[in-house]
Design an enzyme around this catalytic site. Structure first.
Site, PDB file in Angstrom:
ATOM      1  CB  THR A   1      -0.908   0.032   1.251  1.00 51.74           C
ATOM      2  OG1 THR A   1      -0.080   0.153   2.411  1.00 51.74           O
ATOM      3  CG2 THR A   1      -1.744  -1.238   1.388  1.00 51.74           C
ATOM      4  CG  HIS A   2       0.444   4.296   1.522  1.00 55.72           C
ATOM      5  ND1 HIS A   2      -0.276   5.461   1.582  1.00 55.72           N
ATOM      6  CD2 HIS A   2      -0.197   3.420   2.339  1.00 55.72           C
ATOM      7  CE1 HIS A   2      -1.298   5.315   2.419  1.00 55.72           C
ATOM      8  NE2 HIS A   2      -1.282   4.087   2.878  1.00 55.72           N
TER       9      HIS A   2
ATOM     10  CB  SER B   1      16.643   0.048 -27.273  1.00 56.71           C
ATOM     11  OG  SER B   1      17.402   1.171 -27.684  1.00 56.71           O
TER      12      SER B   1
ATOM     13  CE  LYS C   1      15.925  -0.586 -21.691  1.00 57.01           C
ATOM     14  NZ  LYS C   1      15.375   0.770 -21.780  1.00 57.01           N
TER      15      LYS C   1
ATOM     16  CD  GLU D   1       7.039   0.573 -21.996  1.00 56.60           C
ATOM     17  OE1 GLU D   1       7.367   1.699 -22.381  1.00 56.60           O
ATOM     18  OE2 GLU D   1       7.759  -0.430 -22.118  1.00 56.60           O
TER      19      GLU D   1
ATOM     20  CD  GLN E   1     -21.921  11.537 -40.704  1.00 51.89           C
ATOM     21  OE1 GLN E   1     -22.996  11.417 -41.263  1.00 51.89           O
ATOM     22  NE2 GLN E   1     -20.917  12.207 -41.242  1.00 51.89           N
TER      23      GLN E   1
HETATM   24  N1  ARG Z   1     -24.571   9.117 -41.605  1.00 56.24           N
HETATM   25  C1  ARG Z   1     -25.599   9.475 -40.667  1.00 56.24           C
HETATM   26  C2  ARG Z   1     -25.179   9.144 -39.235  1.00 56.24           C
HETATM   27  O1  ARG Z   1     -24.279   8.425 -39.063  1.00 56.24           O
HETATM   28  C3  ARG Z   1     -26.861   8.750 -40.978  1.00 56.24           C
HETATM   29  C4  ARG Z   1     -28.095   9.495 -40.623  1.00 56.24           C
HETATM   30  C5  ARG Z   1     -28.166  10.738 -41.431  1.00 56.24           C
HETATM   31  N2  ARG Z   1     -29.448  11.313 -41.369  1.00 56.24           N
HETATM   32  C6  ARG Z   1     -29.679  12.463 -41.940  1.00 56.24           C
HETATM   33  N3  ARG Z   1     -30.885  12.889 -41.922  1.00 56.24           N
HETATM   34  N4  ARG Z   1     -28.758  13.139 -42.529  1.00 56.24           N
HETATM   35  O2  ARG Z   1     -25.753   9.604 -38.282  1.00 56.24           O
END
Ligand code: ARG
Length: 471
Positions: A154-155, A276, A282, A289, A321
């Site tokens: 701990t710590h 490395s 290394k 990581e 979107q």
């Molecule tokens: N490419 C759009 C999206 O991923 C699909 C829906 C688009 N609808 C619209 N009325 N432009 O959300």
């Protein structure tokens, strides 16, 4: 060209077309989009909006598209904005004008919400398998080398000795909860938005429940506005994924320290290390990581989606979107991280001797010695102080608590000015009892509660984990 061009004159500005299109990203939803279309077409047939023959021809065309998508031969037309418009246009190319009936009672808004939920469902299923794989790797290492005694800390300071298996099983617990969170997110995501239309609901008497059942959804969304705007399910997924990445990152962090020669507790196989370009000596734990580094990206994806949603009025807004890149990237990152960590954990060579030496440093069994005094009737606070003086004494003498002479123990009991402690002076069995508690095995064995590190408890936990994972 444009499937929505009726009210427009002239072409879309090139910059706007390039800026608004999403097909490079959402093409990943093609198989989900086509599955949705199959169910939708059948629903239109049942609602009397398509004849049986039209249904059959549409389905045959969609089937061809499915094959093309599976074979990777469908050509994506960047001028067609997104996956939905591409597939609709491709269908028309194959079966002619009948394809123009496909979008009846459907908007891209409920369509994309449906696609995403289908995508998420299958993604969660494959992530669950990857999580099980990671748990199996941890359980496998615990079974192989779990009896090694580790300096629990701990710590970042030596605290109490624990079995390596116990430490590894802590990660199994985290991953089990991660699985539970994903399963929970899946359950809430598994409802069908189809029939919600653009926002107000489809203008035809569609049997939404039947379409939903065909797609394996548990039910239908209850509010069309919510259905096209809601991305809670995506946030839940990203939150669960971010937390799982954080868990993997903590393990990755430990492995980087443990494999440092100063610790020398574990050694990853060459196949899970990199070198490395300049320093010939290394051998670096780069996969660990990078898991730690990629956890940051997934945490960022979660923060990004929350920020995307917070200012959006109802209902659908094009901003939505932008939900896809963080979702897709997160799923790929989490799956790859689980796979590489499972391999890395499985590749570790454990140096039980180095662990044991480290576990014996820092008087890690002092608590167990105090507990032994408590079992003889001494108040814990008194025992804590008394053992503190023993630790100081041992430190001065450069010896372990398990090597303290009887006289030192008697002197500490006398110094305690406590009648119960004083009564123990001269008890012939006490010094041996305290020295046994001060040994690593004794200390580990004494934590014999449910969830504790005593070997019997850990064996039971390991067996339970094995059972849960199905061998
Ligand atoms: N490419 C759009 C999206 O991923 C699909 C829906 C688009 N609808 C619209 N009325 N432009 O959300």
């Amino acid at each position: 060209m444009r499937l929505w061009g009726g009210r427009f004159s002239g072409d879309t500005d090139e910059r706007v077309a390039a800026f608004t299109r999403s097909v490079e990203v959402d093409a990943a939803l093609a198989q989900d989009d086509l599955a949705g279309s199959v169910a939708h077409v059948r629903g239109l047939g049942r609602a009397g909006l398509l004849t049986d023959d039209q249904v059959a021809r549409l389905l045959a065309g969609i089937e061809q598209l499915r094959d093309d998508v599976a074979a990777g031969t469908l050509r994506w037309d960047l001028r067609l904005e997104d996956v939905h418009l591409n597939l609709e246009a491709a269908l028309e190319e194959r079966i002619g004008p009948l394809a123009r009936r496909l979008h009846t009672g459907r908007s891209r808004n409920d369509q994309v919400a449906t696609d995403l939920r289908l995508w998420l469902r299958r993604t969660i299923d494959s992530l669950d398998a990857a999580m099980v794989g990671m748990e199996r790797a941890l359980v496998g290492l615990a079974e192989r080398d779990g009896e090694a005694i580790l300096p629990g800390s701990t710590h970042i300071q030596p605290a109490q000795p624990v079995l390596l298996a116990h430490h590894l099983l802590a990660y199994v617990e985290m991953l089990e909860r991660d699985r539970g969170r994903l399963a929970d997110a899946r359950r809430r995501a598994n409802v069908s938005p189809l029939g919600s239309g653009a926002l107000a609901g489809a203008g035809y008497p569609l049997d939404r429940a039947a379409v939903a059942a065909e797609l394996g959804f548990d039910g239908v969304t209850a509010n069309s506005i919510d259905a096209v705007s809601d991305r809670d399910f995506a946030v839940e997924f990203l939150a669960a994924a971010a937390l799982c990445m954080v868990h993997l990152s903590r393990l990755a962090e430990e492995i980087t320290w443990w494999s440092n020669p100063r610790f020398g507790f574990v050694r990853p196989a060459d196949a899970f290390s990199t070198g490395s370009s300049m320093m010939p000596n290394k051998k670096n734990p780069d996969p660990a990581e990078l898991v730690r580094g990629r956890a940051a990206r997934v945490v960022g994806a979660l923060a990004g989606l929350l920020a995307l949603l917070k200012g959006l009025p109802l209902a659908y807004q094009r901003d939505l979107q932008e939900d896809k890149p963080p979702l897709f990237e997160t799923a790929a990152t989490l799956e790859a991280s689980l796979d590489v960590m499972a391999g890395l954990v499985g590749s570790l060579t454990v140096n039980a001797e180095r662990m044991r030496l480290a576990a014996a440093e820092g008087y890690t069994t002092a608590t167990a010695v105090a507990d032994a005094l408590v079992r003889r009737g001494v108040a814990f606070r008194t025992a804590h102080h008394l053992v503190g003086t023993l630790v100081a004494e041992a430190e001065r003498g450069g010896i372990g608590l398990d090597a303290l002479p009887d006289a030192t123990i008697a002197a500490a009991l006398a110094d305690a000015t406590d009648s119960i402690a004083a009564a123990l002076i001269g008890d012939p069995t006490l010094p041996g009892e305290l020295r046994a508690a001060a040994g690593l095995e004794g200390a580990v064995a004494s934590c014999d509660v449910v969830g504790g590190t005593a070997p019997g408890r850990v064996r039971a936990a390991l067996a339970a984990a094995r059972e849960r994972l199905g061998a």
